[in-house]
Write an enzyme that holds these catalytic residues in place. Structure first.
Site, mmCIF file in Angstrom:
data_model
loop_
_atom_site.group_PDB
_atom_site.id
_atom_site.type_symbol
_atom_site.label_atom_id
_atom_site.label_comp_id
_atom_site.label_asym_id
_atom_site.label_seq_id
_atom_site.Cartn_x
_atom_site.Cartn_y
_atom_site.Cartn_z
ATOM 1 C CG ASP A 40 78.528 3.848 54.747
ATOM 2 O OD1 ASP A 40 78.905 2.999 55.569
ATOM 3 O OD2 ASP A 40 78.162 4.998 55.054
ATOM 4 C CG ASN A 42 71.417 3.766 65.035
ATOM 5 O OD1 ASN A 42 70.303 3.291 64.985
ATOM 6 N ND2 ASN A 42 72.492 3.014 65.067
ATOM 7 C CG HIS A 75 70.947 1.844 69.196
ATOM 8 N ND1 HIS A 75 71.999 1.980 68.329
ATOM 9 C CD2 HIS A 75 71.257 2.575 70.296
ATOM 10 C CE1 HIS A 75 72.926 2.743 68.874
ATOM 11 N NE2 HIS A 75 72.502 3.129 70.071
ATOM 12 C CG ASP A 105 69.157 -3.015 65.391
ATOM 13 O OD1 ASP A 105 70.224 -2.561 64.934
ATOM 14 O OD2 ASP A 105 69.048 -3.474 66.553
ATOM 15 C CD GLU A 107 77.041 2.883 59.270
ATOM 16 O OE1 GLU A 107 77.640 3.974 59.328
ATOM 17 O OE2 GLU A 107 77.066 2.025 60.188
#
Length: 324
Positions: free
Chosen positions: A208, A216, A221, A225, A251
């Site tokens: 993780d 973010n 975003h 990404d 994630e």
């Protein structure tokens, strides 16, 4: 039912069964034609029985030498059909011209089971057979033979090309269904099947990315990404070719390490963490690594959350957890 493609061993075996059935039907048609035309004889029966024996023996030999799983071996059945028509016409009073339609059906079978272009290799032998059984010559041969060859071309090449295109599209769809659209990693659609094969000789890791929500929120975003894509590429490059890397969700990532202990897998992730530390995103990750088995994911998940509680940016196994 027609399957798209004839590549897997079980599909080839199924088409061998279909080919054998079609060949048997062709033999029945030949015998029936001989009876109807009054040319049935011991020679006729001998040719048909001999053809069946030869085809059976050839198939048995291919099976014994384990070559029957090759798609090209399916040519046995159309070639056997056409050869039998030619031999029957040669050694008996039966007129093979009555069964020229079997040549068309043979090319149809070739088109369904073989790649595009393979039927072209059979054109010349089929043309010689056609001329032999129809006894064509001169002007008749110049007109009727090209027409027959055009029919063979259509019935073999059209299905071969269409099925080839369908196979390509099927592979693309299967790949899309099994991969994550953003990262290109495997998705969870087939995870359970792979986990079932991950026994105690394998290791399972849950990974993780640390503080990803904050990243973010602060950078947007799109940046998030891009960071996930970079991390996925780096993780794939930092593991072996036999390791299976999944995007588990958001994630979070899951890696199955075949023939690897949990400590060996953790060492791999430690090395990956050092290389990933140089990334522009500045993100770190935490991971829990468990031996494979029924509770592998749950155990890895518990170790992951313990790594989070202990301050993140670390890889925990059961042994490392006990040592703490």
């Amino acid at each position: 039912m027609l399957t798209v493609g004839v590549d897997e061993p079980e599909e080839i075996a199924a088409w061998h069964r279909r080919g054998a059935v079609r060949f048997s039907i062709a033999l029945v048609i030949m015998m029936t034609g001989a009876v109807v035309t009054g040319t049935a004889s011991l020679a006729t029966a001998g040719v048909l029985i001999g053809a069946a024996v030869v085809a059976t023996v050839v198939f048995a030999v291919m099976t014994h030498w384990r070559v029957a799983e090759r798609r090209s071996t399916l040519l046995l059945w159309p070639v056997s059909t056409c050869s039998t028509v030619g031999v029957l016409h040669t050694v008996t009073d039966f007129s093979g011209a009555l069964l020229v339609g079997l040549i068309v059906l043979a090319f149809q079978f070739v088109g369904i089971t073989q790649p595009s272009g393979r039927g072209l290799w059979l054109m010349l032998p089929a043309a010689l057979l056609h001329m032999h059984i129809t006894e064509l010559s001169g002007r008749d041969a110049a007109v009727r033979l090209p027409i027959a060859m055009l029919v063979w071309l259509v019935v073999s090449e059209v299905p071969a090309r269409l099925l080839g295109e369908l196979r390509d599209k099927q592979r693309v769809l299967e790949q899309l269904a099994a991969t994550d659209a953003l990262t290109g990693l495997l998705n969870r659609s087939r995870l359970n099947a792979h986990l079932d094969l991950a026994d105690e000789s394998s290791a399972v890791a849950l990974i993780d990315m640390d503080h990803f929500k904050k990243f973010n929120d602060e950078r947007g975003h799109i940046a998030g990404d891009l960071a996930l894509m970079d991390f996925s590429d780096a993780l794939r490059a930092g593991t072996r070719g036999i390791d299976l890397v999944f995007r588990y969700g958001g994630e979070e990532f899951l890696v199955i390490f075949p023939r690897t202990t949990a400590e060996e897998a953790a060492a791999t992730l430690d090395r990956f963490a050092k290389s990933w530390a140089a990334s522009a995103s500045g993100l770190t990750f935490s991971a829990g690594v468990s031996a494979g088995g029924d509770n592998a994911v749950n155990t890895a998940d518990e170790l992951l959350y313990r790594a989070k509680r202990e301050g993140r940016e670390r890889v925990l196994t059961v042994e490392r957890s006990l040592a703490r």
